[in-house]
Design a protein around this motif. Structure first.
Motif, short mmCIF file in Angstrom:
data_model
loop_
_atom_site.label_atom_id
_atom_site.label_comp_id
_atom_site.label_asym_id
_atom_site.label_seq_id
_atom_site.Cartn_x
_atom_site.Cartn_y
_atom_site.Cartn_z
N ILE A 170 0.84 -1.21 0.00
CA ILE A 170 0.00 0.00 0.00
C ILE A 170 0.87 1.26 0.00
O ILE A 170 0.57 2.24 -0.68
CB ILE A 170 -0.99 -0.03 1.19
N THR A 199 1.52 1.87 13.33
CA THR A 199 2.45 1.65 14.44
C THR A 199 2.82 0.17 14.57
O THR A 199 3.93 -0.16 14.99
CB THR A 199 1.82 2.17 15.75
N SER A 209 -3.63 12.64 12.97
CA SER A 209 -4.50 13.82 13.12
C SER A 209 -3.74 15.10 12.77
O SER A 209 -4.28 15.99 12.10
CB SER A 209 -4.99 13.95 14.56
N HIS A 220 -13.85 9.74 9.81
CA HIS A 220 -13.37 10.82 10.68
C HIS A 220 -12.40 11.73 9.89
O HIS A 220 -12.51 12.96 9.92
CB HIS A 220 -12.70 10.21 11.91
N LEU A 279 -16.01 -3.39 -2.09
CA LEU A 279 -14.63 -3.52 -2.56
C LEU A 279 -14.47 -4.59 -3.64
O LEU A 279 -14.21 -4.30 -4.79
CB LEU A 279 -13.68 -3.78 -1.38
P1 NAP Z 1 -7.16 1.86 11.03
O1 NAP Z 1 -7.25 1.56 12.48
O2 NAP Z 1 -8.20 2.73 10.44
O3 NAP Z 1 -5.70 2.48 10.82
C1 NAP Z 1 -5.21 2.83 9.55
C2 NAP Z 1 -4.18 3.92 9.70
O4 NAP Z 1 -4.84 5.11 10.16
C3 NAP Z 1 -3.09 3.60 10.74
O5 NAP Z 1 -1.87 4.13 10.28
C4 NAP Z 1 -3.60 4.34 11.97
O6 NAP Z 1 -2.56 4.65 12.87
C5 NAP Z 1 -4.18 5.59 11.33
N1 NAP Z 1 -5.17 6.29 12.16
C6 NAP Z 1 -5.93 5.79 13.16
N2 NAP Z 1 -6.71 6.78 13.69
C7 NAP Z 1 -6.42 7.91 13.01
C8 NAP Z 1 -6.87 9.27 13.10
N3 NAP Z 1 -7.79 9.65 13.99
N4 NAP Z 1 -6.36 10.17 12.25
C9 NAP Z 1 -5.45 9.81 11.32
N5 NAP Z 1 -4.96 8.56 11.20
C10 NAP Z 1 -5.45 7.60 12.02
O7 NAP Z 1 -7.14 0.53 10.16
P2 NAP Z 1 -6.25 -0.77 10.39
O8 NAP Z 1 -6.87 -1.58 11.47
O9 NAP Z 1 -4.82 -0.39 10.51
O10 NAP Z 1 -6.41 -1.51 8.99
C11 NAP Z 1 -7.43 -2.42 8.73
C12 NAP Z 1 -8.52 -1.75 7.91
O11 NAP Z 1 -7.97 -1.26 6.69
C13 NAP Z 1 -9.62 -2.71 7.50
O12 NAP Z 1 -10.86 -2.07 7.65
C14 NAP Z 1 -9.33 -2.96 6.03
O13 NAP Z 1 -10.44 -3.35 5.27
C15 NAP Z 1 -8.79 -1.65 5.60
N6 NAP Z 1 -8.00 -1.76 4.37
C16 NAP Z 1 -8.54 -1.28 3.22
C17 NAP Z 1 -7.84 -1.38 2.02
C18 NAP Z 1 -8.41 -0.84 0.74
O14 NAP Z 1 -7.64 -0.60 -0.17
N7 NAP Z 1 -9.70 -0.66 0.64
C19 NAP Z 1 -6.58 -1.99 2.02
C20 NAP Z 1 -6.07 -2.47 3.23
C21 NAP Z 1 -6.78 -2.34 4.40
P3 NAP Z 1 -2.13 3.69 14.10
O15 NAP Z 1 -2.77 2.37 13.89
O16 NAP Z 1 -0.65 3.63 14.00
O17 NAP Z 1 -2.57 4.38 15.34
#
Ligand code: NAP
Length: 495
Positions: A157, A178, A213, A235, A413
């Motif tokens: 990604i 992280t 953020s 968000h 998706l």
């Molecule tokens: P996530 O919790 O939303 O986190 C994704 C990224 O956003 C991390 O780097 C996280 O940082 C950051 N983040 C969290 N809160 C934030 C905020 N308030 N402001 C800005 N950034 C923030 O998702 P995940 O659990 O890592 O990943 C799994 C999800 O990704 C699943 O829902 C999956 O379907 C989706 N995904 C989608 C695709 C696509 O192309 N459609 C591809 C892969 C994954 P930290 O975790 O470091 O705190």
């Protein structure tokens, strides 16, 4: 294997040791700490943005084919280090080594593909409506772009986003997840070795709620490209909307494989196993619903149960392992909770459903591949993203009902259909409302030169990878050159 005790932020071409709070990075296969990562603050983001802003001015002046040569070098170094990168990827993320190699290859492919874009970045020339007038459109870089990436594909990604951003003449501030910072460290080192001018790529480690953020709010970051959960994406989109900031979102999925009554059942079983339990179901495109024609339901169910028994679960670095660990304890809890929800909703738990513990699993996070049968589309297990190795089988009576059932979720998706009927193939690719459709294959397996992303709750109309990714990181500029030596008014002075 990991030689760096503590990871540093990469700002303005320097590795800056962080003196504040750190977080442990855990190998999900064993529970061992493999390194430590900075939990940076908004001050670090500001430093990175300042460096990027300065660097972008001259980077945008570098001819795009020359920018492409640099990306070509990045691809070459990645290819030379493929095995090393793949092992590190398995170490921090848990996916089995064979899949890690596939992910690294995706990054290599993207580097070469985007290197080629350095000699294209096509705009359009088009006739002007007045005489002695020339019209064209060109892509312009946007400036400083912010990338926020998840842990499940930490290098693929990042490649889908950073390579198109950089080839287009932007500078990047990147916040990796992280849980998986090692791939970010490795990729930044590769860029450094390839000779990327300082400040064009900056990596700031830290929590989404702090670093993420701060990036979203920073006035000098002009685009946010985010991949992650729909909750976080919503968000971020709200904040970006408030600041009139361009935002590209790739979010959750609830992907289905449809198995029609004329399908090759053995092929469908293979496709379901690979797309449902590969990466332990933690792919955004993972199959988590199987919509099966009632006439082949029993046969499919029986074969799936038989084949699931052969899946070997364990540390992805060991040979012969088919299903690796889950990323962390919070994800384990979420999956276990959905097992209870499924049972309460009345679906039949046919296989799995349990946390795996014991000597073989050390202190890692392992969950049994799980199959619910007799599920209905209105159940939560058929509607909500579980993000683990859990599949729900939903029986249907017809092709039309299969399509409606696929589309009856908030996400859009990926989807797949197994059938030998060409009429159904073409009707399905038209009517399935997802951004990606597979015929006679599972829901995973995207190639980097096609657009990747989804509809409805999965995205906001942008795409990662493919030539379409360039639209996220460029502005279109329309240019009119009037060589008539007189004022010609469009729409008015028409002969
Ligand atoms: P996530 O919790 O939303 O986190 C994704 C990224 O956003 C991390 O780097 C996280 O940082 C950051 N983040 C969290 N809160 C934030 C905020 N308030 N402001 C800005 N950034 C923030 O998702 P995940 O659990 O890592 O990943 C799994 C999800 O990704 C699943 O829902 C999956 O379907 C989706 N995904 C989608 C695709 C696509 O192309 N459609 C591809 C892969 C994954 P930290 O975790 O470091 O705190």
């Amino acid at each position: 294997m990991m030689k760096v005790k503590q990871l540093s932020n990469y700002i303005n071409g320097e590795w800056i040791k962080y003196n504040g709070e750190l977080a442990n990075v855990i190998n999900p296969a064993t529970g061992e700490v493999i390194t430590e990562v900075p939990l940076s603050t908004s001050d670090t983001v500001s430093e990175a943005v300042n460096a990027a802003k300065e660097a972008q001015k001259s980077w945008a002046q570098v001819p795009a084919p020359v920018r492409g040569e640099l990306l070509y070098k990045v691809g070459q170094i990645m290819a030379e280090r493929k095995e090393h990168l793949s092992e590190l990827l398995t170490l921090e993320n848990g996916k089995v080594l064979e899949e890690a190699r596939g992910e690294v290859q995706e990054g290599i492919d993207m580097a070469f593909y985007m290197a080629g874009e350095g000699r294209r970045l096509f705009g359009q020339t088009t006739p002007a409506e007045l005489q002695n007038k020339f019209a064209m459109s060109v892509r312009s870089p946007i400036g400083v772009v912010g990338l926020i990436t998840p842990w499940n594909f930490p290098i693929a990604i990042a490649s889908w986003k950073s390579f198109p951003a950089i080839i287009s003449g932007n500078a990047v501030v990147w916040k990796p997840a992280t849980e998986t910072p090692i791939m970010a460290y490795e990729l930044a080192r590769i860029f450094e070795e390839a000779g990327l001018p300082k400040g064009v790529l900056n990596v700031v480690f830290g929590r989404g709620s702090d670093v993420g953020s701060a990036m979203v709010e920073h006035p000098d970051i002009k685009v946010i490209s985010f991949t992650g959960s729909t909750e976080t994406g919503r968000h971020i989109a709200t904040e970006c909307g408030r600041n009139l900031k361009k935002v590209s979102l790739e979010m959750g999925g609830k992907n289905a494989v449809i198995v029609m009554d004329d399908a090759d059942i053995e092929l469908a079983v293979e496709g379901i196993l690979w797309s449902a339990f590969g990466t332990s179901g933690q792919r955004c495109t993972a199959c988590s619903r199987v919509i099966v024609h009632e006439d082949v339901k029993e046969k499919l169910e029986k074969r799936l149960i038989e084949e699931m028994a052969t899946l070997t679960i364990g540390n992805g670095l060991k040979s012969g392992i088919k299903v690796g660990p889950i990323i962390n304890q919070a994800a384990m809890n979420k999956i276990a909770n959905y097992i209870e929800i499924g049972k309460e909703e009345g679906a039949k738990l046919a296989v799995g459903g349990k946390v795996l513990t014991g000597e073989n699993y050390q202190a890692g996070f392992y969950f049994e591949p799980t199959l619910f049968t007799n599920a209905r589309i209105d159940m939560r297990i058929a509607q909500e993203e579980i993000f683990g190795p859990v599949v729900s089988l939903i029986p249907v009576k017809s092709f039309e009902e299969a399509i409606t059932t696929n589309n009856q979720v908030m996400y859009g998706l990926s989807s797949a259909i197994f059938t030998k009927d060409v009429n159904k193939v073409f009707a399905a690719q038209r009517d399935l409302d997802t951004g990606i459709v597979y015929v006679n294959a599972g829901t995973t397996g995207a190639e980097i030169h096609l657009p990747f992303g989804g509809t409805k709750g999965t995205g906001n109309g942008h795409r990662d990878s493919g030539v379409q990714a360039l639209d996220v990181f460029t502005e279109w500029k329309a240019i009119y050159v009037d060589y008539s030596s007189k004022l010609q008014r469009a729409q008015i002075d028409i002969d």
